[in-house]
Write a protein that holds these residues in place. Structure first.
Motif, mmCIF file in Angstrom:
data_model
loop_
_atom_site.group_PDB
_atom_site.id
_atom_site.type_symbol
_atom_site.label_atom_id
_atom_site.label_comp_id
_atom_site.label_asym_id
_atom_site.label_seq_id
_atom_site.Cartn_x
_atom_site.Cartn_y
_atom_site.Cartn_z
ATOM 1 N N GLU A 47 5.459 -9.394 -0.484
ATOM 2 C CA GLU A 47 5.176 -8.128 -1.168
ATOM 3 C C GLU A 47 5.248 -6.962 -0.191
ATOM 4 O O GLU A 47 5.784 -5.899 -0.511
ATOM 5 C CB GLU A 47 3.811 -8.181 -1.842
ATOM 6 N N ARG A 48 4.710 -7.154 0.996
ATOM 7 C CA ARG A 48 4.737 -6.100 2.023
ATOM 8 C C ARG A 48 6.173 -5.813 2.464
ATOM 9 O O ARG A 48 6.565 -4.651 2.611
ATOM 10 C CB ARG A 48 3.884 -6.540 3.218
ATOM 11 N N ALA A 49 6.968 -6.864 2.664
ATOM 12 C CA ALA A 49 8.371 -6.680 3.050
ATOM 13 C C ALA A 49 9.126 -5.921 1.957
ATOM 14 O O ALA A 49 9.935 -5.033 2.257
ATOM 15 C CB ALA A 49 9.028 -8.031 3.321
ATOM 16 N N ASN A 50 8.856 -6.245 0.703
ATOM 17 C CA ASN A 50 9.511 -5.543 -0.402
ATOM 18 C C ASN A 50 9.095 -4.075 -0.457
ATOM 19 O O ASN A 50 9.914 -3.198 -0.750
ATOM 20 C CB ASN A 50 9.219 -6.227 -1.734
ATOM 21 N N LEU A 51 7.838 -3.793 -0.180
ATOM 22 C CA LEU A 51 7.353 -2.417 -0.158
ATOM 23 C C LEU A 51 8.098 -1.614 0.912
ATOM 24 O O LEU A 51 8.575 -0.506 0.656
ATOM 25 C CB LEU A 51 5.847 -2.395 0.125
ATOM 26 N N TRP A 89 1.873 3.653 4.893
ATOM 27 C CA TRP A 89 2.840 3.025 5.799
ATOM 28 C C TRP A 89 3.666 4.097 6.503
ATOM 29 O O TRP A 89 3.837 4.059 7.726
ATOM 30 C CB TRP A 89 3.749 2.050 5.040
ATOM 31 N N LEU A 90 4.177 5.051 5.732
ATOM 32 C CA LEU A 90 4.967 6.128 6.333
ATOM 33 C C LEU A 90 4.162 6.894 7.375
ATOM 34 O O LEU A 90 4.637 7.140 8.493
ATOM 35 C CB LEU A 90 5.448 7.103 5.245
ATOM 36 N N ARG A 91 2.951 7.282 7.029
ATOM 37 C CA ARG A 91 2.101 8.044 7.949
ATOM 38 C C ARG A 91 1.858 7.268 9.238
ATOM 39 O O ARG A 91 1.956 7.819 10.338
ATOM 40 C CB ARG A 91 0.769 8.385 7.274
ATOM 41 N N SER A 92 1.558 5.982 9.114
ATOM 42 C CA SER A 92 1.265 5.201 10.315
ATOM 43 C C SER A 92 2.495 5.063 11.210
ATOM 44 O O SER A 92 2.386 5.123 12.435
ATOM 45 C CB SER A 92 0.711 3.825 9.949
ATOM 46 N N ARG A 93 3.661 4.903 10.608
ATOM 47 C CA ARG A 93 4.875 4.766 11.418
ATOM 48 C C ARG A 93 5.276 6.099 12.026
ATOM 49 O O ARG A 93 5.677 6.174 13.177
ATOM 50 C CB ARG A 93 6.029 4.177 10.598
#
Length: 103
Positions: A47-51, A89-93
């Motif tokens: 699920e995480r990979a798909n996200l 996820w975007l913010r952390s990266r």
């Protein structure tokens, strides 16, 4: 270009680096797990990979030479339409990349 936006070069570099990080994380998440891991761990990882794949799906097109002038709008659209989990996820990266992101 709006004055409060990062430079085009910074946006291009951050987008390429974001893709790189996304691909690495997807590879990690889709690697085989030892049999000792709980069964639901594979589902959560998938699920995480798909996200992440969903987030990164349109980024290569935004880096195409004929579309780079639309990169700021594309990144803005990505942010505005992203769910809370995707924004996290975007913010952390972007924070990892020291990119001055919209959020």
């Amino acid at each position: 270009m709006e004055s409060n936006l990062p430079s085009r070069a910074a946006m291009e570099a951050a987008t390429a680096d974001l893709l790189h990080l996304g691909f690495l994380e997807i590879r990690f998440l889709t690697a085989p797990l030892p049999e000792s891991h709980p069964a639901n761990a594979l589902v959560r990882r998938s699920e995480r990979a798909n996200l992440i794949a969903d987030i990164c799906h349109q980024l290569p097109g935004l880096l195409a030479p004929q579309r780079r002038d639309q990169l700021a709008d594309g990144l803005r659209s990505l942010w505005v339409t992203a769910s809370t989990t995707k924004r996290r996820w975007l913010r952390s990266r972007w924070d990892h990349l020291n990119y001055d992101h919209p959020g």
